[in-house]
Design a protein around this motif. Structure first.
Motif, PDB file in Angstrom:
ATOM      1  N   LEU A  23      35.439  26.579  15.298  1.00 61.50           N
ATOM      2  CA  LEU A  23      35.111  25.838  14.299  1.00 61.50           C
ATOM      3  C   LEU A  23      34.871  26.482  12.978  1.00 61.50           C
ATOM      4  N   LEU A  24      33.811  27.255  13.221  1.00 56.76           N
ATOM      5  CA  LEU A  24      33.170  28.023  12.051  1.00 56.76           C
ATOM      6  C   LEU A  24      34.209  28.957  11.263  1.00 56.76           C
ATOM      7  N   VAL A  25      34.939  29.646  12.295  1.00 57.32           N
ATOM      8  CA  VAL A  25      36.165  30.481  11.876  1.00 57.32           C
ATOM      9  C   VAL A  25      37.014  29.695  10.991  1.00 57.32           C
ATOM     10  N   ALA A  83      22.341  18.444  14.663  1.00 54.51           N
ATOM     11  CA  ALA A  83      22.659  18.023  13.217  1.00 54.51           C
ATOM     12  C   ALA A  83      23.751  18.805  12.539  1.00 54.51           C
ATOM     13  N   GLY A  84      23.475  20.164  12.613  1.00 55.68           N
ATOM     14  CA  GLY A  84      24.345  21.151  11.810  1.00 55.68           C
ATOM     15  C   GLY A  84      25.810  21.179  12.694  1.00 55.68           C
ATOM     16  N   GLY A  85      25.737  20.959  14.103  1.00 52.01           N
ATOM     17  CA  GLY A  85      27.063  20.887  14.693  1.00 52.01           C
ATOM     18  C   GLY A  85      27.699  19.710  14.159  1.00 52.01           C
ATOM     19  N   ALA A  86      27.027  18.579  14.107  1.00 50.06           N
ATOM     20  CA  ALA A  86      27.798  17.368  13.649  1.00 50.06           C
ATOM     21  C   ALA A  86      28.522  17.493  12.257  1.00 50.06           C
ATOM     22  N   GLY A  87      27.657  18.219  11.233  1.00 48.15           N
ATOM     23  CA  GLY A  87      27.947  18.428   9.725  1.00 48.15           C
ATOM     24  C   GLY A  87      29.130  19.295   9.993  1.00 48.15           C
ATOM     25  N   LEU A  88      29.107  20.034  10.606  1.00 48.34           N
ATOM     26  CA  LEU A  88      30.343  21.363  11.017  1.00 48.34           C
ATOM     27  C   LEU A  88      31.629  20.828  11.442  1.00 48.34           C
ATOM     28  N   ALA A  89      31.506  19.713  12.361  1.00 47.30           N
ATOM     29  CA  ALA A  89      32.570  19.181  12.895  1.00 47.30           C
ATOM     30  C   ALA A  89      33.154  18.167  12.079  1.00 47.30           C
ATOM     31  N   ALA A  90      32.314  17.591  11.199  1.00 46.47           N
ATOM     32  CA  ALA A  90      32.799  16.326  10.328  1.00 46.47           C
ATOM     33  C   ALA A  90      33.507  17.104   9.090  1.00 46.47           C
ATOM     34  N   ALA A  91      33.277  18.278   8.816  1.00 44.92           N
ATOM     35  CA  ALA A  91      33.602  18.664   7.452  1.00 44.92           C
ATOM     36  C   ALA A  91      35.164  19.473   8.098  1.00 44.92           C
ATOM     37  N   ARG A  92      34.948  20.104   9.342  1.00 46.59           N
ATOM     38  CA  ARG A  92      36.331  20.679   9.763  1.00 46.59           C
ATOM     39  C   ARG A  92      37.311  19.649   9.977  1.00 46.59           C
ATOM     40  N   PHE A  93      37.048  18.399  10.500  1.00 51.73           N
ATOM     41  CA  PHE A  93      37.974  17.442  10.695  1.00 51.73           C
ATOM     42  C   PHE A  93      38.311  16.782   9.126  1.00 51.73           C
ATOM     43  N   LEU A 112      30.177  24.668   5.652  1.00 48.38           N
ATOM     44  CA  LEU A 112      29.630  26.051   6.123  1.00 48.38           C
ATOM     45  C   LEU A 112      28.298  26.013   6.052  1.00 48.38           C
ATOM     46  N   LEU A 113      27.750  25.177   5.223  1.00 46.84           N
ATOM     47  CA  LEU A 113      26.156  25.253   5.309  1.00 46.84           C
ATOM     48  C   LEU A 113      25.721  24.797   6.557  1.00 46.84           C
ATOM     49  N   ALA A 114      26.384  23.460   7.125  1.00 48.89           N
ATOM     50  CA  ALA A 114      26.006  22.907   8.287  1.00 48.89           C
ATOM     51  C   ALA A 114      26.220  23.909   9.382  1.00 48.89           C
ATOM     52  N   GLY A 115      27.445  24.608   9.471  1.00 49.10           N
ATOM     53  CA  GLY A 115      27.811  25.317  10.385  1.00 49.10           C
ATOM     54  C   GLY A 115      26.890  26.526  10.786  1.00 49.10           C
ATOM     55  N   LEU A 116      26.352  27.210   9.735  1.00 52.77           N
ATOM     56  CA  LEU A 116      25.305  28.320   9.467  1.00 52.77           C
ATOM     57  C   LEU A 116      23.890  27.957  10.118  1.00 52.77           C
ATOM     58  N   SER A 117      23.638  26.519   9.846  1.00 46.53           N
ATOM     59  CA  SER A 117      22.404  25.756  10.305  1.00 46.53           C
ATOM     60  C   SER A 117      22.563  25.892  11.835  1.00 46.53           C
ATOM     61  N   TRP A 118      23.934  25.344  12.366  1.00 44.55           N
ATOM     62  CA  TRP A 118      24.094  25.122  13.549  1.00 44.55           C
ATOM     63  C   TRP A 118      23.899  26.318  14.315  1.00 44.55           C
ATOM     64  N   LEU A 119      24.159  27.590  13.789  1.00 42.68           N
ATOM     65  CA  LEU A 119      24.355  28.910  14.235  1.00 42.68           C
ATOM     66  C   LEU A 119      22.996  29.531  14.442  1.00 42.68           C
ATOM     67  N   ALA A 120      22.067  29.063  13.415  1.00 49.41           N
ATOM     68  CA  ALA A 120      20.668  29.552  13.411  1.00 49.41           C
ATOM     69  C   ALA A 120      19.821  28.786  14.389  1.00 49.41           C
ATOM     70  N   ALA A 121      20.123  27.586  14.425  1.00 48.30           N
ATOM     71  CA  ALA A 121      19.339  26.728  15.245  1.00 48.30           C
ATOM     72  C   ALA A 121      19.682  26.864  16.632  1.00 48.30           C
ATOM     73  N   THR A 122      20.907  27.253  16.950  1.00 48.55           N
ATOM     74  CA  THR A 122      21.549  27.539  18.422  1.00 48.55           C
ATOM     75  C   THR A 122      20.809  28.710  18.693  1.00 48.55           C
TER      76      THR A 122
END
Length: 631
Positions: A23-25, A83-93, A112-122
């Motif tokens: 999703l991030l790519v 939370a970051g993953g949900a933001g990434l998925a919502a924006a991607r859709f 992108l901000l949400a995706g990078l937050s997901w990446l860091a938290a993961t």
């Protein structure tokens, strides 16, 4: 891949990491061109301001790491990752429906901000980055190849939204089931450099096509059907084999480190046949080995003390992605050498390979899973051969076509992006096909730039138009000018033009076509004027090439010349024997596409005349297409 005779369930952390990477790519493929076309307004915004705006979205997520690592319990990291993953998925859709303008830019930026937050938290929580990220990168490359490099965001098919929704649901479902685990700072740092190198050459479907479209000539031609997809599939197999196989001795690690650096050097120096093919083949496996070496940095048990370090490492790696992407592509506006950029990025995986002090065993992929993965890698890319129907058109190339004259379309396609920042190749193809052309001359053709989403504009348009193409590089091996036609072609040649202070490179592409019982020389070019001066040097080189290449044949020069009627450069063309084909039809305004006020696209003729001229109304670029009949 290393196959084992055991079987087990696929771990939730692996699936969530791979799905999140995919999703991030995909989101980056929308965000990067949005920065250029929407925020940057086609280079009218200062490069420094664009760079600062872009880097801001990569710096803000650093604030997530202290929260996610708080107390080392994993509870905050899990909340931040979800939370970051949900933001990434919502924006991607959302980007399947939100096209163009500020809405597209900021939905992609927030995603992108949400995706990078997901990446860091993961990374803080811990997860199998050394395997999950490669699987996600491989899935992204295969999907990109199956879609012929036209992302799901830009697909007009009914199944695009359900497919993105399914990807997002899988990601969120497995994200909720993921528990804290071991973390590898080296593997998380590698994510950013790997994304850039994979997009540039190591796992790029567009690079696979361009590499195979060159033969033994600097002019690229249409490759055999399905062969580029098979090459990409083999590259993905090699990448996954490296990421899951054993990496035993010091010699193997040194060889892998040298290989990834060599691939980057070859890519940086490539400007024609051979180099891209070698870079792809060398880069895919070596990049996989780097992820395998990063697994040696993973402790045997979860280590809370390493968590924050892994989070910062993940964001630092993505910052490398952002800085390197800006540095590489800004060179075409600012005018400095950029061949060193992929080499500098390749030093990151090389360093990880060299610092690994011990051997790393294979992951022990179950043999059924391994065979299935190989089959998927080879078969999925071939889907693209049957999912992109050409636009219906009629070829007027017989006697009736000769009687009506040769129909020409000249179009600067601006890497396929319209004024509103959307990528609409189907609309561009319809605009071209409406004129029933015999020859199409294209400027600003992008065939693989990460900055523009890794699309192959030329192959996409040629497939939809049902035409063959000839391509010549200008700025680098994958950005330049093209000629499309179904007429018989007798010869093709390209010559590089002097830069004379202009940052972006330029060339002139000559193609001899047979039409109405005679040969006609076509010259496609895109002049890059030097700062605050007339492009008289390039004009002289183009005219000399056209005269030599055309010989005694009727000849025309077409493209975005970036000069206007009455300029000294137009007079220089006239002095060389090439007259303004549009002189009797003015005004013929072509720029900007929505409200044209300038004519900078031209057709210059020798031994021919323009019988009629019209300007198209399509806004799939910042230029309007021009149509003329040559007699």
């Amino acid at each position: 891949m290393s196959f084992a005779r055991t079987d087990h369930h696929v771990p939730a952390p692996l699936v969530s990491t791979a799905a999140g990477t995919l999703l991030l790519v995909d989101l980056l493929r929308v965000w990067l061109p949005s920065i250029i076309t929407i925020f940057g307004q086609a280079a009218s915004t200062p490069a420094e301001l664009m760079g600062a705006f872009a880097l801001l979205w990569f710096l803000v997520p650093f604030a997530v790491v202290p929260f996610a690592a708080r107390w080392g319990s994993g509870r905050h990291a899990a909340k931040a990752a979800l939370a970051g993953g949900a933001g990434l998925a919502a924006a991607r859709f959302a980007l399947v429906f939100v096209h163009g303008g500020q809405a597209q830019l900021y939905v992609a930026s927030i995603g992108l901000l949400a995706g990078l937050s997901w990446l860091a938290a993961t990374a803080v929580r811990g997860g199998p980055a050394a395997v999950g990220v490669p699987v996600g990168l491989a899935a992204g490359a295969l999907q990109h190849a199956a879609l012929r490099t036209v992302d799901l965001t830009w697909q007009s098919r009914w199944w695009a939204a359900p497919l993105v929704a399914a990807e997002c649901l899988v990601f969120i479902w497995y994200q909720r089931r993921t528990a804290p685990g071991r973390t590898s700072a080296a593997a998380w740092f590698l994510v950013g450099p790997a994304m850039l190198l994979a997009g540039m050459f190591a796992l790029s479907p567009a690079i696979a096509t361009v590499a195979l479209s060159y033969r033994f000539d600097p002019v690229a031609t249409t490759p055999p059907p399905a062969v580029p997809e098979l090459l990409l599939g083999l590259a993905v197999v090699g990448f996954l084999a490296g990421a899951t196989g054993p990496l035993r001795g010091r010699f193997e690690r040194v060889a892998a480190a040298l290989t990834i650096v060599a691939a980057a050097v070859i890519f940086g120096l490539s400007h024609g046949p051979g180099g891209l093919f070698v870079a792809l083949l060398l880069g895919c496996g070596a990049l996989g080995w780097a992820f395998r070496a990063a697994a040696a940095d993973t402790p045997p048990e979860p280590d809370a003390g390493r968590n924050a370090r892994s989070g910062y490492a993940a964001l630092a790696g993505m910052l490398v992605f952002a800085v390197a992407a800006v540095a590489y592509y800004a060179a075409y506006d600012l005018g400095y050498p950029n061949q060193w950029v992929p080499v500098a990025v390749a030093l990151a995986p090389a360093w990880i390979l060299l610092r690994s002090g011990t051997g790393v065993p294979a992951t022990g992929v179950p043999w059924r899973t391994g065979l299935a993965a190989v089959a998927v890698c080879l078969l999925v890319p071939l889907i693209g051969a049957t999912t992109t129907p050409p636009v219906e058109r009629s070829d007027a190339t017989g006697a009736a076509g000769a009687d009506r004259g040769l129909r020409l379309v000249a179009y600067n396609i601006r890497m396929g992006f319209g004024l509103d920042g959307t990528f609409r190749p189907a609309a561009a193809a319809r605009a071209i096909a409406a004129s029933d052309p015999d020859v199409v001359v294209l400027s600003e053709v992008d065939r693989a730039w990460v900055l523009n989403g890794g699309h192959d504009d030329l192959r996409t348009l040629a497939t939809r138009l049902g035409m063959r193409y000839w391509f010549a590089p200008a700025a680098d091996a994958v950005w330049g000018d093209a000629v499309l036609t179904n007429l018989p072609v007798a010869a093709a040649e390209t010559v590089r033009l002097s830069a004379v202070g202009a940052p972006t490179g330029a060339q002139a592409l000559g193609v001899v076509v047979r039409f109405g019982g005679r040969e006609i020389a076509v010259v496609s070019t895109h002049i890059q004027p030097p700062p605050d001066a007339e492009p008289l040097v390039q004009v002289g080189e183009i005219a000399a090439f056209a005269t030599r290449f055309g010989g005694d044949r009727p000849t025309f020069i077409a493209g975005d010349l970036n000069i206007e009627p009455g300029d000294a450069a137009m007079r220089a063309f006239a002095d060389a024997g090439y007259t303004d084909g549009f002189a009797a039809f003015r005004p013929v305004r072509t720029f900007p596409a929505d409200k044209p006020v300038k004519q900078i696209d031209h057709v210059l003729v020798r031994g021919l005349t323009c019988a009629e001229v019209s300007v198209g109304t399509a806004v799939t670029s910042d230029h309007a297409p021009i149509v003329t009949t040559l007699r």
